[in-house]
Design an enzyme around this catalytic site. Structure first.
Site, PDB file in Angstrom:
ATOM      1  N   SER A 178      22.078   8.488 -12.030  1.00 28.80           N
ATOM      2  CA  SER A 178      21.976   8.540 -10.576  1.00 28.80           C
ATOM      3  C   SER A 178      22.853   9.605  -9.929  1.00 28.80           C
ATOM      4  O   SER A 178      22.562  10.036  -8.825  1.00 28.80           O
ATOM      5  CB  SER A 178      22.278   7.169  -9.972  1.00 28.80           C
ATOM      6  N   HIS A 206      15.595   5.704 -10.417  1.00 28.17           N
ATOM      7  CA  HIS A 206      15.284   7.037  -9.871  1.00 28.17           C
ATOM      8  C   HIS A 206      14.050   7.687 -10.489  1.00 28.17           C
ATOM      9  O   HIS A 206      13.663   8.773 -10.078  1.00 28.17           O
ATOM     10  CB  HIS A 206      16.497   7.951 -10.019  1.00 28.17           C
ATOM     11  N   LYS A 238      14.004   2.973  -3.341  1.00 24.74           N
ATOM     12  CA  LYS A 238      14.152   4.430  -3.443  1.00 24.74           C
ATOM     13  C   LYS A 238      12.780   5.074  -3.230  1.00 24.74           C
ATOM     14  O   LYS A 238      12.307   5.082  -2.109  1.00 24.74           O
ATOM     15  CB  LYS A 238      14.855   4.752  -4.752  1.00 24.74           C
TER      16      LYS A 238
HETATM   17  C1  PLP Z   1      20.330   2.149  -6.524  1.00 28.17           C
HETATM   18  C2  PLP Z   1      20.503   1.725  -7.949  1.00 28.17           C
HETATM   19  C3  PLP Z   1      20.577   0.387  -8.298  1.00 28.17           C
HETATM   20  C4  PLP Z   1      20.643  -0.718  -7.273  1.00 28.17           C
HETATM   21  O1  PLP Z   1      19.423  -0.943  -6.697  1.00 28.17           O
HETATM   22  P1  PLP Z   1      19.384  -1.616  -5.242  1.00 28.17           P
HETATM   23  O2  PLP Z   1      17.977  -2.057  -5.105  1.00 28.17           O
HETATM   24  O3  PLP Z   1      19.785  -0.551  -4.301  1.00 28.17           O
HETATM   25  O4  PLP Z   1      20.342  -2.756  -5.272  1.00 28.17           O
HETATM   26  C5  PLP Z   1      20.621   0.065  -9.636  1.00 28.17           C
HETATM   27  N1  PLP Z   1      20.636   1.023 -10.589  1.00 28.17           N
HETATM   28  C6  PLP Z   1      20.594   2.330 -10.274  1.00 28.17           C
HETATM   29  C7  PLP Z   1      20.614   3.339 -11.364  1.00 28.17           C
HETATM   30  C8  PLP Z   1      20.550   2.723  -8.945  1.00 28.17           C
HETATM   31  O5  PLP Z   1      20.558   4.011  -8.636  1.00 28.17           O
END
Ligand code: PLP
Length: 388
Positions: A178, A206, A238
């Site tokens: 990320s 992602h 996302k």
């Molecule tokens: C954003 C993210 C999460 C958390 O997801 P949310 O739905 O925002 O709680 C988990 N793992 C990764 C790699 C992320 O980038």
């Protein structure tokens, strides 16, 4: 008093340039943000396909609110599992090519549910050193031995897997890292999982919606087959533009997560409005090749334009384009100069990234225009010229 030391600790964070500052937005998520009356071009969100404020999702949410109300009223296991949730799980499973999916309220909670349901203190977790914070937290919650391998180092990992005496083993990785934007070597990790009879849990926060045919995600990108040992986690806040997450895989394994995942069981089901918006989002993702092609063109343009600047651009082919500055204060100063020019790019500092690798995390979206990316490039070049 018990709270006095907090003052010192907060002052220390401020000294080290580590204070997080929230900004309140006065416009919906999109390439143009409004903060304190100032209009900014934003390169911050994970809304990679530009769906967070899409009319089709808004209409689906409005219709669902009228039909289903806004609250679910209980946990999924009691009486909060409404038809839109059930439909969403079915469509998600088909979309990612796995047999069954389980919908969670957030990705953080999905990760906290999955790992402790599979391993405990007699077991060992093998985790990439650059994994997301939620994967670190879930390893702690599982109370298993937590072995963190150097980023992408398969030999190191194979050696430790071979030497482990743990009752059960679990390999845990981000699919797309990320803060770096690079991809985990998923086929090799899957081979290791087979060789050492380990679980493989892949967090595709992602990659979902962005990578693979029709945006089916990182497993599809690598054409990894369905396997009972392979559990996919994807998030829906996302590229999908809403919120929530899912686990997908073998039906028995998913059943076990539903029976034993505490963050699944002991929380109120999210709003059916969210599930309905996600159903609309899935349709746009499947039909989103134009969006993905535009995003890839923007990525290529940004990378070509950053060539020759004094900062280190990490080798990422995803929407996450990190420009490593190094020093915390220097990264913040650069972000502030961009902000003064109407460009909003977050400076990411430790502990989110390793010390000495503070960076601008440029995140691109299919909603950006070519002109907006060019404006960012021009501003960055201007910062270099003025420093020279
Ligand atoms: C954003 C993210 C999460 C958390 O997801 P949310 O739905 O925002 O709680 C988990 N793992 C990764 C790699 C992320 O980038």
């Amino acid at each position: 008093m018990i709270w006095d030391e907090l003052e010192t600790s907060l002052a220390q964070l401020a000294d080290e340039g580590l204070l997080r500052r929230r900004r309140t937005l006065d416009a919906p998520c999109g390439p143009e943000a409004v903060i304190d009356g100032q209009r900014l071009i934003a390169f911050c969100s994970n809304d990679y396909l530009g769906l967070a404020n899409h009319p089709a999702l808004i209409a689906a949410a409005q219709e669902a609110a009228a039909h289903w109300g806004v609250g679910s009223g209980a946990s999924h296991a009691v009486s909060g599992h409404l038809r839109p949730h059930a439909e969403l799980e079915e469509r998600l499973a088909v979309f990612v090519g796995r047999e069954r999916a389980l919908y969670f309220t957030t990705g953080y909670m999905a990760n906290l549910a999955i790992v402790p349901a599979l391993v405990d203190r007699h077991d060992a977790i093998f985790a990439d050193r650059l994994n997301h914070a939620s994967l670190i937290d879930t390893a702690l919650l599982a109370r298993a031995e937590h072995i963190r391998y150097p980023h992408g180092d398969l030999d190191w990992l194979a050696d430790r897997l071979a030497r482990s005496q743990a009752r059960r083993k679990l390999i845990l990785t981000d699919a797309v890292f990320s803060m770096d934007g690079d991809l985990a070597p998923l086929p090799d990790l899957f081979d290791l999982a087979e060789r050492f009879d380990a679980w493989l849990v892949v967090d595709d926060a992602h990659g979902f919606g962005v990578l693979g045919p029709n945006g089916r995600g990182s497993l599809a990108h690598f054409a990894l087959p369905a396997s009972p040992r392979l559990i996919l986690m994807g998030t829906l806040g996302k590229a999908a533009g809403v919120s929530g997450a899912f686990a997908a895989g073998n039906p028995r394994v998913i059943e076990w997560l539903m029976q034993r995942g505490r963050p699944y069981i002991f929380t109120t089901a999210s709003s059916p409005v969210i599930a309905a918006a996600l159903l609309a989002s899935l349709e746009l993702i499947v039909a989103g090749d134009d969006r993905r092609a535009h995003l890839q063109a923007l990525i290529a343009r940004l990378r070509a334009g950053l060539d020759g600047l004094p900062w280190r651009l990490l080798p990422s082919l995803t929407a996450i384009q990190p420009l490593v500055i190094g020093d915390n204060q220097a990264a913040v100063a650069l972000a502030e100069r961009l902000l003064a020019q109407g460009l909003w790019v977050p400076a990411i500092r430790p502990p989110t990234v390793p010390a000495g690798t503070a960076r601008l995390r440029i995140s691109l979206s299919a909603a950006h225009t070519t002109a907006q990316v060019d404006a960012l490039l021009a501003a960055l070049r201007d910062c270099v010229d003025r420093a020279a």
